[in-house]
Design a protein around this motif. Structure first.
Motif, mmCIF file in Angstrom:
data_model
loop_
_atom_site.group_PDB
_atom_site.id
_atom_site.type_symbol
_atom_site.label_atom_id
_atom_site.label_comp_id
_atom_site.label_asym_id
_atom_site.label_seq_id
_atom_site.Cartn_x
_atom_site.Cartn_y
_atom_site.Cartn_z
ATOM 1 N N VAL A 1 -1.884 -16.242 -1.138
ATOM 2 C CA VAL A 1 -2.210 -15.225 -0.145
ATOM 3 C C VAL A 1 -3.570 -14.660 -0.532
ATOM 4 O O VAL A 1 -3.776 -14.263 -1.686
ATOM 5 C CB VAL A 1 -1.146 -14.102 -0.125
ATOM 6 N N ASN A 2 -4.510 -14.653 0.409
ATOM 7 C CA ASN A 2 -5.858 -14.152 0.147
ATOM 8 C C ASN A 2 -6.023 -12.779 0.770
ATOM 9 O O ASN A 2 -5.806 -12.618 1.975
ATOM 10 C CB ASN A 2 -6.896 -15.117 0.734
ATOM 11 N N LEU A 3 -6.416 -11.796 -0.035
ATOM 12 C CA LEU A 3 -6.600 -10.426 0.441
ATOM 13 C C LEU A 3 -8.001 -9.944 0.108
ATOM 14 O O LEU A 3 -8.486 -10.138 -1.014
ATOM 15 C CB LEU A 3 -5.583 -9.484 -0.206
ATOM 16 N N ALA A 4 -8.624 -9.290 1.078
ATOM 17 C CA ALA A 4 -9.948 -8.691 0.861
ATOM 18 C C ALA A 4 -9.781 -7.370 0.119
ATOM 19 O O ALA A 4 -8.897 -6.574 0.443
ATOM 20 C CB ALA A 4 -10.647 -8.451 2.200
ATOM 21 N N VAL A 5 -10.617 -7.157 -0.892
ATOM 22 C CA VAL A 5 -10.609 -5.902 -1.637
ATOM 23 C C VAL A 5 -12.029 -5.357 -1.741
ATOM 24 O O VAL A 5 -12.995 -6.108 -1.781
ATOM 25 C CB VAL A 5 -9.991 -6.066 -3.047
ATOM 26 N N ARG A 6 -12.123 -4.034 -1.772
ATOM 27 C CA ARG A 6 -13.437 -3.390 -1.862
ATOM 28 C C ARG A 6 -13.998 -3.417 -3.280
ATOM 29 O O ARG A 6 -15.193 -3.585 -3.469
ATOM 30 C CB ARG A 6 -13.354 -1.957 -1.345
ATOM 31 N N ASP A 7 -13.142 -3.208 -4.267
ATOM 32 C CA ASP A 7 -13.585 -3.153 -5.661
ATOM 33 C C ASP A 7 -12.635 -4.018 -6.485
ATOM 34 O O ASP A 7 -11.500 -3.619 -6.763
ATOM 35 C CB ASP A 7 -13.564 -1.699 -6.140
ATOM 36 N N LEU A 8 -13.098 -5.202 -6.848
ATOM 37 C CA LEU A 8 -12.238 -6.178 -7.521
ATOM 38 C C LEU A 8 -11.711 -5.638 -8.847
ATOM 39 O O LEU A 8 -10.523 -5.780 -9.145
ATOM 40 C CB LEU A 8 -13.006 -7.490 -7.735
ATOM 41 N N LYS A 9 -12.542 -5.017 -9.649
ATOM 42 C CA LYS A 9 -12.105 -4.487 -10.946
ATOM 43 C C LYS A 9 -11.011 -3.440 -10.772
ATOM 44 O O LYS A 9 -9.993 -3.471 -11.462
ATOM 45 C CB LYS A 9 -13.306 -3.892 -11.692
ATOM 46 N N ALA B 1 -10.037 -12.887 -7.993
ATOM 47 C CA ALA B 1 -9.077 -12.830 -9.097
ATOM 48 C C ALA B 1 -7.766 -13.422 -8.619
ATOM 49 O O ALA B 1 -7.293 -13.108 -7.529
ATOM 50 C CB ALA B 1 -8.878 -11.388 -9.563
ATOM 51 N N CYS B 2 -7.195 -14.277 -9.440
ATOM 52 C CA CYS B 2 -5.937 -14.954 -9.109
ATOM 53 C C CYS B 2 -4.776 -14.218 -9.769
ATOM 54 O O CYS B 2 -4.534 -14.379 -10.967
ATOM 55 C CB CYS B 2 -5.994 -16.402 -9.567
ATOM 56 N N MET B 3 -4.059 -13.417 -8.983
ATOM 57 C CA MET B 3 -2.905 -12.682 -9.481
ATOM 58 C C MET B 3 -1.672 -13.579 -9.397
ATOM 59 O O MET B 3 -1.370 -14.133 -8.342
ATOM 60 C CB MET B 3 -2.702 -11.411 -8.650
ATOM 61 N N VAL B 4 -0.970 -13.705 -10.501
ATOM 62 C CA VAL B 4 0.174 -14.599 -10.586
ATOM 63 C C VAL B 4 1.446 -13.841 -10.219
ATOM 64 O O VAL B 4 1.789 -12.846 -10.841
ATOM 65 C CB VAL B 4 0.311 -15.191 -12.007
ATOM 66 N N LEU B 5 2.138 -14.321 -9.172
ATOM 67 C CA LEU B 5 3.446 -13.782 -8.804
ATOM 68 C C LEU B 5 4.555 -14.616 -9.427
ATOM 69 O O LEU B 5 5.579 -14.090 -9.848
ATOM 70 C CB LEU B 5 3.617 -13.753 -7.292
ATOM 71 N N SER B 6 4.371 -15.929 -9.434
ATOM 72 C CA SER B 6 5.331 -16.860 -10.028
ATOM 73 C C SER B 6 4.590 -18.168 -10.269
ATOM 74 O O SER B 6 3.384 -18.255 -10.027
ATOM 75 C CB SER B 6 6.517 -17.088 -9.082
ATOM 76 N N GLU B 7 5.331 -19.192 -10.712
ATOM 77 C CA GLU B 7 4.701 -20.487 -10.965
ATOM 78 C C GLU B 7 4.110 -21.104 -9.707
ATOM 79 O O GLU B 7 3.249 -21.969 -9.788
ATOM 80 C CB GLU B 7 5.711 -21.452 -11.581
ATOM 81 N N GLN B 8 4.605 -20.689 -8.542
ATOM 82 C CA GLN B 8 4.144 -21.293 -7.301
ATOM 83 C C GLN B 8 3.638 -20.296 -6.272
ATOM 84 O O GLN B 8 3.390 -20.669 -5.126
ATOM 85 C CB GLN B 8 5.259 -22.155 -6.694
ATOM 86 N N ALA B 9 3.464 -19.024 -6.653
ATOM 87 C CA ALA B 9 2.998 -18.012 -5.698
ATOM 88 C C ALA B 9 1.926 -17.149 -6.346
ATOM 89 O O ALA B 9 2.108 -16.636 -7.453
ATOM 90 C CB ALA B 9 4.158 -17.154 -5.214
ATOM 91 N N PHE B 10 0.815 -16.996 -5.623
ATOM 92 C CA PHE B 10 -0.344 -16.299 -6.146
ATOM 93 C C PHE B 10 -0.972 -15.432 -5.053
ATOM 94 O O PHE B 10 -0.889 -15.763 -3.873
ATOM 95 C CB PHE B 10 -1.403 -17.302 -6.625
ATOM 96 N N VAL B 11 -1.611 -14.349 -5.470
ATOM 97 C CA VAL B 11 -2.404 -13.535 -4.552
ATOM 98 C C VAL B 11 -3.838 -13.608 -5.041
ATOM 99 O O VAL B 11 -4.136 -13.264 -6.191
ATOM 100 C CB VAL B 11 -1.919 -12.070 -4.510
ATOM 101 N N MET B 12 -4.709 -14.080 -4.170
ATOM 102 C CA MET B 12 -6.131 -14.128 -4.491
ATOM 103 C C MET B 12 -6.763 -12.844 -3.968
ATOM 104 O O MET B 12 -6.787 -12.603 -2.751
ATOM 105 C CB MET B 12 -6.784 -15.349 -3.837
ATOM 106 N N LEU B 13 -7.230 -12.017 -4.882
ATOM 107 C CA LEU B 13 -7.951 -10.803 -4.513
ATOM 108 C C LEU B 13 -9.419 -11.193 -4.411
ATOM 109 O O LEU B 13 -10.030 -11.606 -5.402
ATOM 110 C CB LEU B 13 -7.742 -9.727 -5.575
ATOM 111 N N LEU B 14 -9.964 -11.098 -3.210
ATOM 112 C CA LEU B 14 -11.335 -11.541 -2.962
ATOM 113 C C LEU B 14 -12.214 -10.357 -2.561
ATOM 114 O O LEU B 14 -11.804 -9.552 -1.723
ATOM 115 C CB LEU B 14 -11.363 -12.571 -1.822
ATOM 116 N N THR B 15 -13.396 -10.271 -3.135
ATOM 117 C CA THR B 15 -14.312 -9.224 -2.701
ATOM 118 C C THR B 15 -14.550 -9.403 -1.205
ATOM 119 O O THR B 15 -14.496 -10.537 -0.688
ATOM 120 C CB THR B 15 -15.655 -9.294 -3.451
ATOM 121 N N GLU B 16 -14.792 -8.325 -0.497
ATOM 122 C CA GLU B 16 -14.953 -8.422 0.959
ATOM 123 C C GLU B 16 -16.020 -9.431 1.374
ATOM 124 O O GLU B 16 -15.767 -10.251 2.267
ATOM 125 C CB GLU B 16 -15.216 -7.045 1.561
ATOM 126 N N PRO B 17 -17.224 -9.437 0.749
ATOM 127 C CA PRO B 17 -18.217 -10.448 1.166
ATOM 128 C C PRO B 17 -17.722 -11.881 0.952
ATOM 129 O O PRO B 17 -17.951 -12.757 1.794
ATOM 130 C CB PRO B 17 -19.429 -10.143 0.284
#
Length: 136
Positions: free
Chosen positions: A10-18, A41-57
């Motif tokens: 799942v890819n989510l836009a974030v304003r401040d990655l840190k 940043a690749c946030m690990v939920l499980s072995e097969q599920a991840f959330v990609m936190l992406l800077t807005e640009p």
């Protein structure tokens, strides 16, 4: 991996990655350094599920549409399962303490219990527990 088994990103836009990484770290999530840099940043939920936190640009390079204004609109409901009601409460309380906001009041349906919060960027996270016996 089986033919019907899939990984989820799942890819989510974030304003401040840190700040987003700090927020989710306080909730107990870890990040895969192999897929983390100054834009994502690749946030690990499980072995097969991840959330990609992406800077807005960076997020905008993956779509022709404008990102959702999560201060006014809900782009989706991202649901995380927990092993108990207590874990649901603990995770939501950690989110609020780390700067998140309450989204909805807790809901107890007997066989299922849930509560929700908004993260620092306004993404709506549902946290739920379901009685495994009732789910059979």
């Amino acid at each position: 991996m089986a033919a019907n088994s899939r990984m989820l990103f799942v890819n989510l836009a974030v304003r401040d990655l840190k700040k987003s990484m700090d927020f989710f770290s306080k909730l107990g999530f870890e990040f895969n350094p192999k897929f983390t840099d100054d834009k994502a940043a690749c946030m690990v939920l499980s072995e097969q599920a991840f959330v990609m936190l992406l800077t807005e640009p960076f997020f905008k390079t993956f779509t022709r549409r404008e990102p959702c204004d999560t201060s006014r609109q809900t782009e989706g409901l991202f649901c995380l399962s927990c092993s108990s009601r207590a874990e649901v409460d603990e995770l939501v309380k950690k989110a609020i303490a780390a700067g998140g906001k309450h989204a909805m009041d807790s809901q107890d349906h007997g066989f299922m219990y849930g509560w929700s919060f908004y993260d620092l960027d306004g993404h709506h996270w549902e946290v739920m527990w379901m009685d495994p016996k009732a789910a059979q």
